[in-house]
Design an enzyme around this catalytic site. Sequence first.
Site, PDB file in Angstrom:
ATOM      1  N   GLU A  98       0.897  -1.211  -0.069  1.00  0.00           N
ATOM      2  CA  GLU A  98       0.081   0.128  -0.055  1.00  0.00           C
ATOM      3  C   GLU A  98       0.777   1.327   0.004  1.00  0.00           C
ATOM      4  O   GLU A  98       2.021   1.292   0.342  1.00  0.00           O
ATOM      5  CB  GLU A  98      -0.951  -0.100   1.106  1.00  0.00           C
ATOM      6  N   ASP A  99       0.309   2.322  -0.509  1.00  0.00           N
ATOM      7  CA  ASP A  99       1.077   3.536  -0.301  1.00  0.00           C
ATOM      8  C   ASP A  99       0.847   4.387   0.750  1.00  0.00           C
ATOM      9  O   ASP A  99       1.618   4.822   1.506  1.00  0.00           O
ATOM     10  CB  ASP A  99       0.749   4.727  -1.397  1.00  0.00           C
ATOM     11  N   ASP A 102      -4.355   5.333   6.185  1.00  0.00           N
ATOM     12  CA  ASP A 102      -4.765   6.466   6.656  1.00  0.00           C
ATOM     13  C   ASP A 102      -6.052   5.944   7.773  1.00  0.00           C
ATOM     14  O   ASP A 102      -5.632   5.596   8.828  1.00  0.00           O
ATOM     15  CB  ASP A 102      -5.856   7.239   5.568  1.00  0.00           C
ATOM     16  N   PHE A 151      -3.004  16.011   4.484  1.00  0.00           N
ATOM     17  CA  PHE A 151      -3.229  15.445   3.067  1.00  0.00           C
ATOM     18  C   PHE A 151      -2.072  15.606   2.274  1.00  0.00           C
ATOM     19  O   PHE A 151      -1.413  16.548   2.028  1.00  0.00           O
ATOM     20  CB  PHE A 151      -4.404  16.190   2.536  1.00  0.00           C
ATOM     21  N   ARG A 164       0.386  12.335  -8.809  1.00  0.00           N
ATOM     22  CA  ARG A 164       0.867  10.944  -8.757  1.00  0.00           C
ATOM     23  C   ARG A 164       2.289  10.583  -9.088  1.00  0.00           C
ATOM     24  O   ARG A 164       3.139   9.757  -8.585  1.00  0.00           O
ATOM     25  CB  ARG A 164      -0.034   9.664  -9.360  1.00  0.00           C
TER      26      ARG A 164
HETATM   27  C1  PRP Z   1      -5.955   5.452  -0.746  1.00  0.00           C
HETATM   28  C2  PRP Z   1      -4.844   5.034  -0.626  1.00  0.00           C
HETATM   29  C3  PRP Z   1      -4.957   3.821   0.074  1.00  0.00           C
HETATM   30  C4  PRP Z   1      -6.396   4.283   0.957  1.00  0.00           C
HETATM   31  C5  PRP Z   1      -6.024   4.637   2.239  1.00  0.00           C
HETATM   32  O1  PRP Z   1      -6.757   4.984  -2.243  1.00  0.00           O
HETATM   33  O2  PRP Z   1      -4.187   4.544  -1.957  1.00  0.00           O
HETATM   34  O3  PRP Z   1      -5.360   2.480  -0.558  1.00  0.00           O
HETATM   35  O4  PRP Z   1      -6.907   5.203   0.167  1.00  0.00           O
HETATM   36  O5  PRP Z   1      -6.920   4.998   2.820  1.00  0.00           O
HETATM   37  P1  PRP Z   1      -7.790   4.366   4.298  1.00  0.00           P
HETATM   38  O6  PRP Z   1      -6.785   3.631   5.173  1.00  0.00           O
HETATM   39  O7  PRP Z   1      -8.466   5.530   5.008  1.00  0.00           O
HETATM   40  O8  PRP Z   1      -8.422   3.218   3.618  1.00  0.00           O
HETATM   41  P2  PRP Z   1      -8.065   5.336  -2.901  1.00  0.00           P
HETATM   42  O9  PRP Z   1      -9.193   4.797  -2.525  1.00  0.00           O
HETATM   43  O10 PRP Z   1      -8.056   7.007  -3.088  1.00  0.00           O
HETATM   44  O11 PRP Z   1      -7.507   5.092  -4.510  1.00  0.00           O
HETATM   45  P3  PRP Z   1      -6.190   5.341  -5.554  1.00  0.00           P
HETATM   46  O12 PRP Z   1      -4.800   4.625  -4.648  1.00  0.00           O
HETATM   47  O13 PRP Z   1      -6.352   4.916  -6.567  1.00  0.00           O
HETATM   48  O14 PRP Z   1      -5.849   6.884  -5.313  1.00  0.00           O
END
Ligand code: PRP
Length: 175
Positions: A98-99, A102, A151, A164
């Site tokens: 994961e990136d 949150d 953010f 990105r």
């Molecule tokens: C973002 C991020 C994680 C997730 C983290 O994805 O890449 O997958 O949210 O947040 P959380 O812990 O509150 O669930 P997003 O749904 O924005 O999709 P993306 O990676 O395509 O930007």
Amino acid sequence: MSEPTIEVLIDANTLQARIAELATQIRKDYDGKPLVLVGVLKGSFLFLADLCKHLDNNVIIDFLQTSSYHGGRSTTGVVQIRKDVDVNIEGVDVLLVEDIVDTGTTLSHLIDLLGTRKPASLKIASLLSKPEARRVEVPVEYLGFEIENVFVVGYGLDDAEKYRQLPYIGVVKDS
Ligand code: PRP
């Protein structure tokens, strides 16, 4: 309106050095055993790409795609699976990549989902974590950096799909 400025929070060299350290730990822990790296799209694409370059031929790369932010800056709380993994993960070690963690909603959902497929083990690598934002606890075995509840964009992370491509993690300063 003028373009917002992006303040660097974690520069490219610092990111790469930490990723190399995480890879060393992963190599040691899995010790040549088959390992499926599952990148959670889209945010993880650069982290997974840089991480896997340090790993060996025991590694298989796959992706799944979730979405819960739908372009906004806060989670909707509903995790959609837009693309599932292609490989059969039953009986093999899986590392979700994961990136950012949150609220923890996405990973908690994915742990439940992939857990039903009976992998030998299921662990998490995340470049970033925001402990203050957590609503659901998820164990992160390989963590790059803890950050404050701000953010962030860059290095895979977006604001309405922008930024990105940045090689660093930054904070958007709206003008
Ligand atoms: C973002 C991020 C994680 C997730 C983290 O994805 O890449 O997958 O949210 O947040 P959380 O812990 O509150 O669930 P997003 O749904 O924005 O999709 P993306 O990676 O395509 O930007």
